[in-house]
Motif scaffolding. Structure first.
Motif, short mmCIF file in Angstrom:
data_model
loop_
_atom_site.label_atom_id
_atom_site.label_comp_id
_atom_site.label_asym_id
_atom_site.label_seq_id
_atom_site.Cartn_x
_atom_site.Cartn_y
_atom_site.Cartn_z
N CYS A 70 0.63 -1.27 0.68
CA CYS A 70 0.08 0.13 0.03
C CYS A 70 1.21 1.05 -0.17
CB CYS A 70 -0.72 0.62 0.85
SG CYS A 70 -2.34 1.40 0.94
N SER A 71 2.14 1.00 0.53
CA SER A 71 3.21 2.14 0.79
C SER A 71 4.00 2.94 -0.76
CB SER A 71 3.84 2.07 2.34
OG SER A 71 3.29 1.77 3.47
N LYS A 72 3.75 1.48 -0.91
CA LYS A 72 4.78 1.68 -2.33
C LYS A 72 3.48 2.12 -3.39
CE LYS A 72 6.29 -1.65 -5.72
NZ LYS A 72 7.00 -2.65 -6.18
N GLU A 73 2.32 2.20 -3.30
CA GLU A 73 1.78 2.45 -4.23
C GLU A 73 0.99 3.75 -3.96
OE1 GLU A 73 0.68 1.34 -7.26
OE2 GLU A 73 1.77 -1.08 -6.83
N GLN A 74 0.86 4.45 -3.26
CA GLN A 74 0.41 5.37 -2.81
C GLN A 74 1.93 6.71 -2.70
OE1 GLN A 74 0.74 5.45 1.61
NE2 GLN A 74 -1.34 4.82 1.93
N GLY A 90 0.87 8.49 -6.18
CA GLY A 90 0.46 10.20 -5.13
C GLY A 90 -0.65 9.58 -4.72
N ILE A 91 -1.29 8.92 -4.72
CA ILE A 91 -2.85 8.70 -4.08
C ILE A 91 -2.48 8.63 -2.70
CG2 ILE A 91 -5.89 7.80 -3.45
CD1 ILE A 91 -4.60 6.67 -6.63
N ASN A 92 -2.40 9.43 -1.77
CA ASN A 92 -1.72 9.18 -0.70
C ASN A 92 -3.34 9.11 0.68
OD1 ASN A 92 -3.99 11.54 -0.09
ND2 ASN A 92 -2.11 13.38 0.55
#
Length: 810
Positions: free
Chosen positions: A455-459, A463-465
């Motif tokens: 999840c952190s990597k995809e954020q 750029g979807i924080n």
């Protein structure tokens, strides 16, 4: 099923489920078929009506079909009720997971349970065996077998046909198998008192049975069991094994031996005597039986063995003395006795746990408990071997070392594991036991950390924080994106659901990981099951050693129980010898004395019998004076001595007794059209026709069920018969007939005694002391007065008695 309820069986109305049910039910027509449908066990038709009444569950009707069911997980609540009500139950389970597009789930009967074939602890009594009996009759002879499938105990014998009921009353089987052609005979004999099942006549075949037994025990012959000459017994035993296989019990490794009932090695006690002496059941509803007093055992195995010892008392002096030596050692060695008692509390029913392992019904938690039992046995063995006593060291050496089994369990099973292996739990097998399992667990239980990192990597990538990862049963894992950030979603993400404020997406990465997790859950479940089952197989490789240790623990439990009993009640070690006499000084009744507020208030009595000058003692005295108690306590003391127990007396020397007979108390058998007197005569005749040189007989009020003169005549004749009999059986004869006192003048081996009564004014006090010499007073009117009879009746009775006495004088 009845015709009215069979309408759903018509093919045009059959659903695939009902057709499957009917096909299976046809194979088990005489059973209640518990048919698994999802999370429920359902019953249909007549079965449903029976279950509704027996289990008190709701009966419904759908398309003219009666239905009744209960939750799948509640089977241990409802199954015992069905079995205890005398039903045979076939358990039909789903044999596969339901699949989309498949009309019907595969189902099959996994077990058929009958009253004689049970291993469920919710049905079984801890300290009682549950025997399945098989009987084969040829002319006037019979073969008998008794098997307890829950413990593996298997007994075989042969005898005369007229002894059937005696064996059945001793073993009290829950189910009896016999030939179909003998149905009328058994219906008349058993009177619906036992659950029975008919077996086709062709199965009662010697060659067939012999092959069944040798195949099961993996031997070439049955000589090693000492039963090779028991043709009728072998037939009955073979039928039992066939029956077990026919009821889906294919794995029976725990039935590892078969034991011959050696009548010549045990004292003979008929069922009349067990009943009259109140050994297992009191004649009064609120009364106390002998077993209630004697049973100080801690383990279920010890409790069952004690009953077995009482049923079959020893007549081998060396074997009796072996038991006595251990009782004496434990009696004086307080520290070892306390240690054994403490450790016995941690030993569970090993015998029945083994049977559950065999049938695949044991849980991880039960294996953990089983290991606690093994550890306690190891500690008992080590402690006993550290003692200086040779007797104790011999006991310690009789245990087989099974510490390696305990180590296997400790290395394999986690401490205090759950009752079953569950998907997604992975909490049964020890960490470090299997590297493969550890890796699968690591993958499965690190889901949160992996998903947090993803999840952190995809954020960062998108750029979807406020990106989140969720899960549901429909889509599995998914990314959830607020609609305000929807424009930042990568093009390779696949949208699956649109909500008011957000949208849900799946990706190849998420699906791949999800598949890994699902596979890990399955692999973890199956691997834990495989390791657990392998552990069970390794334990069962040592089944005979484990069973032997269980027997040794049972013996130690009973003997330790005897030592505690002796200490608490001031019992003495009896001397058993080959003499033909009985000498009991200050003997007491073990049950009655325990019911008194103060043990010192029980009046002890001496009994001395021999073949030369005191073979028969005639005891007179009023009702309530204690005559019957003296008779019973003497027989009970003899019985206790022959099972290796100490006895309630100051001193006891007992010449070996091979038969105890009793005729005590009155009981009509109205259901058979037999009066009190007929029952009395039947029981007495059975005694007089089976006397031996080493018999001991107690007779109480023989002849009272008929007219006075007839009764006196019969009583005198019986005493003469016993006195003149070549075996000269040692006998206690209690009677109201004072006329019998004169017999001591004519027969040198008959002696008169009476239970003393003290008369003060018009009242009497029972002294309960046995004194030499006969009594010529019945004190019947005084006893009636004590009982609360109206005084008007008492006064009138005295007047009538005076009149009768005057007529007698004339």
């Amino acid at each position: 099923m009845n015709k009215k309820d069979n309408s759903f069986c018509k093919k045009k109305e059959e659903t695939p489920l009902i057709k499957q049910y009917n096909d299976i039910k046809t194979k088990y027509p005489d059973t209640i078929l518990l048919f698994q449908v999802g999370d429920f066990y359902e019953t249909f038709g007549e079965d449903a009506i029976k279950c509704s009444k027996t289990l008190n569950i709701v009966l419904t009707k759908r398309s003219n079909i009666h239905l009744a069911g209960f939750p799948y997980h509640s089977i241990n609540t409802y199954l015992p009720k069905l079995i205890q009500s005398g039903f045979r139950v076939a358990i039909c389970d789903q044999l596969e997971e339901p699949k989309k597009g498949k009309n019907i789930v595969k189902r099959g009967v996994i077990e058929l349970i009958t009253p004689g074939i049970i291993i469920n602890e919710n049905i079984l009594k801890n300290k009682s065996n549950n025997f399945l009996a098989s009987i084969h009759i040829e002319k006037n002879n019979l073969g008998l077998s008794f098997l307890d499938i829950s413990t593996g105990e298997f007994f075989i014998t042969e005898d005369k046909k007229d002894k059937i009921l005696q064996y059945l009353k001793l073993f009290n089987p829950s189910e009896i198998l016999f030939q179909r052609k003998e149905k009328n005979f058994f219906d008349q004999l058993l009177k619906n008192k036992y659950y029975t099942f008919l077996i086709e006549d062709w199965m009662f075949d010697y060659a067939f049975a012999y092959e069944k037994l040798t195949s099961h025990f993996k031997t070439n012959s049955l000589k090693g069991f000492g039963i090779d000459d028991l043709k009728l017994g072998i037939i009955s035993s073979g039928v039992i094994l066939f029956y077990l296989q026919n009821t889906q019990h294919f794995n029976m490794k725990h039935i590892s031996s078969i034991q011959k009932i050696k009548k010549e090695e045990h004292m003979c006690i008929d069922d009349f005597t067990f009943r009259n002496l109140e050994i297992f059941h009191s004649l009064n509803q609120e009364g106390v039986s002998l077993i209630n007093i004697l049973d100080k055992t801690i383990t279920p195995m010890g409790g069952r063995l004690l009953k077995n010892w009482i049923l079959f008392p020893l007549i081998n002096i060396l074997h009796i003395e072996e038991r006595q030596k251990i009782v004496k050692e434990l009696y004086f060695n307080k520290s070892i006795r306390f240690f054994i008692k403490r450790k016995l509390k941690d030993i569970h029913d090993i015998e029945r746990m083994i049977s559950k392992m065999i049938t695949g019904k044991i849980s991880p938690h039960e294996i953990y408990i089983f290991n606690k039992s093994l550890i306690s046995i190891i500690e008992i063995k080590e402690n006993i071997l550290s003692q200086k006593s040779k007797i104790l060291i011999d006991i310690g050496n009789s245990f087989i070392d099974c510490s390696f089994i305990s180590k296997k369990i400790v290395d394999t099973i986690q401490k205090n594991p759950p009752h079953q292996i569950e998907k997604g739990k992975g909490n049964v097998i020890m960490k470090g036991f299997s590297k493969k399992l550890d890796n699968i667990r690591l993958l499965y239980f690190s889901q949160k950390e992996y998903l947090d990192r993803l999840c952190s990597k995809e954020q960062l990538n998108t750029g979807i924080n406020n990106l989140k990862i969720g899960y549901n049963n429909i889509f599995g894992y998914f990314f959830e994106v607020k609609n305000s950030k929807k424009h930042k979603v990568p093009s390779h993400w696949i949208q699956k659901q649109t909500l008011t404020n957000s949208s849900r997406y799946i990706t190849e990465v998420l699906k791949t990981y999800e598949l890994k997790i699902l596979n890990a859950e399955q692999k973890m479940f199956f691997l834990e099951k495989k390791i657990f089952n392998n552990l069970i197989d390794q334990i069962l490789e040592n089944i005979k050693h484990l069973q032997k240790n269980a027997k040794k623990i049972a013996e130690l439990d009973v003997l330790c129980s005897f030592s505690n009993l002796a200490l608490e009640n001031n019992y003495v070690q009896p001397k058993i010898n080959q003499s033909l006499k009985i000498c009991i000084i200050k003997g007491r009744h073990p049950v009655i004395e325990r019911q008194l507020i103060s043990k010192t208030s029980y009046i002890p009595n001496n009994i001395i019998l021999n073949k030369s000058d005191q073979q028969i003692i005639i005891i007179t005295g009023p009702n309530m004076s204690g005559k019957s108690a003296i008779l019973r306590q003497t027989a009970i003391i003899i019985l206790m001595a022959h099972i290796g127990s100490f006895v309630p007396a100051k001193y006891a020397e007992i010449g070996l007794i091979d038969k105890i007979f009793s005729r005590v108390g009155a009981s009509d058998n109205i259901s058979l059209g037999e009066s009190t007197f007929m029952v009395e005569m039947n029981e007495t005749a059975s005694i007089l026709n089976n006397i031996s040189k080493r018999s001991f007989i107690i007779l109480d009020e023989i002849g009272r069920g008929t007219s006075t003169y007839d009764g006196i005549s019969i009583a005198k004749s019986i005493v003469e018969f016993l006195q003149e009999n070549k075996f000269r059986p040692l006998t206690l004869f209690a009677t109201h007939y004072h006329e019998l006192n004169e017999m001591s003048s004519f027969f040198k081996r008959i002696k008169n005694y009476h239970v003393s009564v003290k008369k003060i004014n018009d009242n009497i006090i029972f002294m309960r002391k046995l004194i030499i010499g006969g009594s010529d007073h019945s004190f019947g009117i005084h006893v009636a007065k004590i009982s609360g009879m109206p005084m008007k009746i008492i006064y009138r009775a005295k007047e009538i008695l005076k009149t009768l006495n005057k007529k007698k004088e004339l």
